[in-house]
Every structure is written in structure tokens, then in C-alpha cells.
Design an enzyme around this catalytic site. Structure first.
Site, PDB file in Angstrom:
ATOM      1  CB  VAL A 106      -0.649  -0.269   1.291  1.00  0.00           C
ATOM      2  CG1 VAL A 106      -1.627   1.268   0.811  1.00  0.00           C
ATOM      3  CG2 VAL A 106      -2.187  -1.526   1.462  1.00  0.00           C
ATOM      4  CB  CYS A 107       0.918   4.588  -0.477  1.00  0.00           C
ATOM      5  SG  CYS A 107       1.818   5.764  -0.218  1.00  0.00           S
TER       6      CYS A 107
END
Length: 324
Positions: A106-107
Site C-alpha cells: 500500500v502506497c
């Protein structure tokens, strides 16, 4: 199979991105007929971890818990772009993929996967602000900066913050079907699928460069975006031949007159969609696209979403005038 899920945490983890993983995979929703995952939060750097928000997280699970996971998810963290990672963490991720497990970032968690060599030769993404650095640091990765997430088989990468929700729901949809993903989305009060990609969220004003020759023409173009323009007309205004004008324009702006003009028109359309209630035809006229159909075509090509969807995203549904 998606039964056993581990969230792999490093120091300075971002709580929101961790919370996304906990919400999708860590809650018991069996009362709604949804599958229950064996979910664990795993620390890569000791039993107590610092978050970037100033509080700590403790967990009894260490790296050995990763050996049984079907999915290992790595949330974002501070300074992930320029820090080093423990070799035992990278080796655990490599072993997981080798035995058939999947990994999700994530990210900025994508940097952890990149350090493990798992992005080499694979399509991937991260937050648009970090995409260029990800490509620079891991040149063998195929970075796609405009998308919300990328599923490249064993490796799934997602863009900034809420895009982690999109990627997690995608995995649920793959494993259990759309009904399960839709039910979880409703519980989270989020759309089960979002149109478009990161392009609609990126702030990309055109760079201001020193334009000794075409500077006055650029200023005129900005003031007259609603008018039709040709290279021949612009060249005549600058007292050059079309070929010389096009060459000098490229040298001084880094792009062609057509692309420069198109980007400026899209930027103006974004501004009007965010700040006004004008109809699509009116905005198309003010931005030089001529009609709503042409505006929609160029908007989708540039940003990956429609003007109406963009307006709903950045203004909300209240008191908006929508024209097909």
C-alpha cells in the site's frame, strides 16, 4: 486461496494504511456469510513499533508468522523511499513468493517489495508523488504512475492511502466473487470499484521555464484557450516560420504546441469543474474543446475519468448540474 493474511509492519508505519488491511481482512463478518481470515499483524523490527502519528503498536508476532501466510501485505511508512530494510525481512518476502504466496503493498510499501527484488520485470505502482523515485531506485520495475493498483500475479501494488482499499477489495473479489467484495464495501461505506486512476488526483501544472522566444505567445495562448489555434497562426504571431516556431517551442517548453495547449485546456477544465456549476457544453466552449463530447474524450484520455465523475469526486453530488 486467501485464508491466512499477515500485515508486515516496519518502524514508522502509517496507521491509516494498516487500518485498511485490518478492516478488510481482520474483521469477523461471518454473520453476513463472509469468509473469516486468519489475520495477524507482524512486526519486522521488534515487539513494539513506532507509528508516524506518535503512538506505538505492539504485537506478539514476528517474521516466522509470515511462513504460513497466503497474503503478506506491507502498508506505507515514513521514509520508506530512502531507508534500508533488514535482510531477513526481504528474504522472508522472497521466500513467500517462491512458495506461491502473494504480496501486497500500500502506497510507499512498494519500496519494501522493490528492495526485495520483487518488482523487477513487473508492472507496479505507488503514490503518484513517489512514482518517479520508485522508477529511479528500481530501474527494472515497470512503474505505472496513473493507476490505482496493479495486479501482476504474485505481486499487487497500490497507490496512495485509499487506493489500498481498491486493491484489497480487488483481492476479495478475485478470491470470493463480487458479492463478497460488494458487501465489505458497503460495510466500509466505500465504492466497490472506482473509475479512473491516480491521474485525476495528480497536481501537474505545466513547468515554468525560461522562454526567451515564445514567452509572449505562451501568455497569449493562456488568455485565449477558447479560440482555435494552429501552428501556422502561432508562428505568424511570433514572426517565424511554422517549422522554426515548432522547433523553438519544443526547445523552450519541452513539449509540442499541441500537447502544451491540450494540457492547459484540461487544467482549465479541471478548475471549472471544481469551482463552477457550468454545464459541460459551456465548459467545453470556455476551454476550446468546442462541445461536451470532445471535452469528455480528451478528459478521459488525459485523466482516465469523465468530467462528470471528476466533478462528483471533487465537489460532491449536491447542487451539481450534469449534462450528458
Amino acid at each position: 486461496m486467501l485464508k491466512n493474511v499477515a500485515a508486515l509492519l516496519l518502524d514508522e508505519v502509517h496507521p491509516f494504511e494498516l487500518g485498511v488491511l485490518c478492516e478488510v481482512f481482520g474483521l469477523d463478518r461471518s454473520d453476513e456469510g463472509l469468509p473469516v481470515h486468519d489475520f495477524a499483524v507482524v512486526s519486522a523490527e521488534g515487539p513494539v513499533l513506532q507509528t508516524h502519528a506518535g503512538f506505538t503498536i505492539s504485537t506478539p508476532y514476528g517474521l516466522d508468522r509470515l511462513e504460513e501466510a497466503d497474503l503478506i501485505a506491507v502498508p506505507a511508512g515514513s521514509h520508506f523511499m530512502d531507508r534500508e530494510y533488514p535482510e531477513e525481512v526481504l528474504e522472508a518476502l522472497r521466500r513467500a513468493v517462491d512458495r506461491g504466496a502473494r504480496v501486497l503493498s500500500v502506497c510507499s510499501g512498494a519500496y519494501v517489495l522493490g528492495a526485495a527484488g520483487l518488482l523487477d520485470g513487473r508492472r507496479c505502482t505507488t503514490h503518484w508523488r513517489h512514482a518517479a523515485e520508485l522508477a529511479r531506485r528500481f530501474p527494472r520495475a515497470v512503474v505505472e504512475p496513473d493507476v490505482l493498483y496493479v495486479d501482476d500475479g504474485a505481486v499487487i501494488t497500490s497507490a496512495g492511502t485509499a487506493a489500498g482499499i481498491d486493491a484489497c477489495l480487488h483481492l476479495v473479489r478475485q478470491a470470493y466473487g463480487p458479492a463478497a467484495a460488494n458487501t465489505i464495501a458497503r460495510r466500509m461505506v466505500v465504492p466497490p470499484h472506482r473509475d479512473g486512476g491516480q491521474a485525476q488526483y495528480i497536481q501537474r501544472p505545466l513547468p515554468r521555464t525560461r522562454c526567451d522566444t515564445v514567452g509572449d505567445t505562451l501568455a497569449w495562448m493562456e488568455r485565449n484557450l477558447d479560440q482555435e489555434m494552429t501552428v501556422e497562426q502561432l508562428a505568424a504571431q511570433t514572426h517565424m516560420s511554422p517549422r522554426t516556431f515548432a522547433r523553438r517551442f519544443q526547445q523552450e517548453t519541452g513539449t509540442t504546441p499541441y500537447r502544451w495547449l491540450l494540457r492547459q485546456r484540461v487544467l482549465l477544465a479541471q478548475h471549472l469543474l471544481e469551482t463552477s456549476d457550468e454545464t459541460m457544453d459551456t465548459i467545453a466552449g470556455q476551454t476550446g474543446f468546442g462541445n461536451a463530447a470532445a471535452l469528455r474524450h480528451q478528459f478521459v484520455r488525459s485523466l482516465g475519468t469523465t468530467p462528470n465523475a471528476y466533478r462528483r469526486t471533487f465537489r460532491g453530488p449536491t447542487e451539481l448540474t450534469e449534462v450528458a
